[in-house]
Design an enzyme around this catalytic site. Sequence first.
Site, short mmCIF file in Angstrom:
data_model
loop_
_atom_site.label_atom_id
_atom_site.label_comp_id
_atom_site.label_asym_id
_atom_site.label_seq_id
_atom_site.Cartn_x
_atom_site.Cartn_y
_atom_site.Cartn_z
N GLY A 1 -6.42 18.84 38.97
CA GLY A 1 -6.99 17.61 39.52
C GLY A 1 -7.49 16.73 38.40
O GLY A 1 -6.79 15.86 37.87
N ARG A 2 -8.73 16.97 38.00
CA ARG A 2 -9.35 16.14 36.97
C ARG A 2 -8.62 16.15 35.62
O ARG A 2 -8.60 15.12 34.94
CB ARG A 2 -10.82 16.53 36.81
CG ARG A 2 -11.71 15.87 37.85
CD ARG A 2 -13.10 16.44 37.90
NE ARG A 2 -13.12 17.73 38.59
CZ ARG A 2 -14.23 18.34 38.98
NH1 ARG A 2 -15.40 17.80 38.72
NH2 ARG A 2 -14.17 19.49 39.60
N GLN B 1 -2.46 15.80 52.09
CA GLN B 1 -3.55 16.68 52.52
C GLN B 1 -4.21 16.06 53.74
O GLN B 1 -4.55 14.89 53.73
CB GLN B 1 -4.56 16.81 51.38
CG GLN B 1 -5.76 17.69 51.69
CD GLN B 1 -6.62 17.87 50.46
OE1 GLN B 1 -6.38 18.74 49.62
NE2 GLN B 1 -7.63 17.02 50.31
N TYR C 1 -16.10 20.99 55.15
CA TYR C 1 -15.53 20.10 56.14
C TYR C 1 -15.36 20.87 57.45
O TYR C 1 -15.77 22.01 57.57
CB TYR C 1 -14.21 19.51 55.63
CG TYR C 1 -14.36 18.71 54.36
CD1 TYR C 1 -15.52 17.99 54.09
CD2 TYR C 1 -13.35 18.69 53.40
CE1 TYR C 1 -15.66 17.26 52.91
CE2 TYR C 1 -13.49 17.97 52.22
CZ TYR C 1 -14.64 17.26 51.99
OH TYR C 1 -14.78 16.55 50.82
#
Length: 282
Positions: free
Chosen positions: A241-242, A15, A99
Amino acid sequence: MVAAIKRDGAVAGLQIGHAGRKASANLPWEGDDHIPEGDPRGWEIIAPSAIAQGGLLPRVPRAMTRDDIARVREDFVASARRARDIGIEWLVLHFAHGYLAQNFLSRHSNRRDDEYGGTFENRSRFLIETLRAVRAVWPEDRPLTARLGVIEFDGRDEETLSDSIALAKLFKQDGLDLLDVSVGFSTLDAKIPWGPGFLAPIAARLRQESGLPTTTSWWISEAEQADRLIRDGSIDLVSLGRPLLADPHWPFTAARKLGVEKAAWATLPAPYAHWLDRYCAA
């Protein structure tokens, strides 16, 4: 690392992104706040406009010049080339979460009056130009995907979603393979309806109206939940993810819950498969 990942039968992905007005910050577990100006650990913050994120990130970024925009776009391209040359097989452009790319797209952070601000066409220009430039150097046989904050939960959701759908259509035309649907995180006033799979219906709408394959994450943690999202056509794949941080064996546990035959891990070394089989059955 890439060679080891490939040798063991997996795919190495990378990424790439630019933090924009959230840059020059401490690690999340060390405060998640801006490094004070003058601290040698910090660096200059740039963004489309001189508007701070706020909260723990109060520093005002320097508004980017056209030369800055061109330089950062080429930095994305250079990163993509390096990823390509070391054998990365999946590339993700991080265009979300407040971002830099999201800073250009969002009205909360972009107040420019040139060709990179104002209208949807202008606010999306940096993202489109960056995608095209990366697509030109990224191999056609390797997935090129992007993570995009398609909604802010700021009271202007329909307008933002309409822009995101239009952008997804342009992404598809320019060679993007899949869109990872996420939240913009561009304003501290957002009222995000946290809950299991809360972005899945939005990802389904993006998929249906843009024709671009989608994925999403955020509160997807149960095997049956993930399986249902695929089977009902909401998304094309599930991103985790988590749940994988909490349980590195989540895929095996999920396979067992969903009735996949024991042969699912027959290719693993026997000692590993033996104990994993017992763990997943527990």
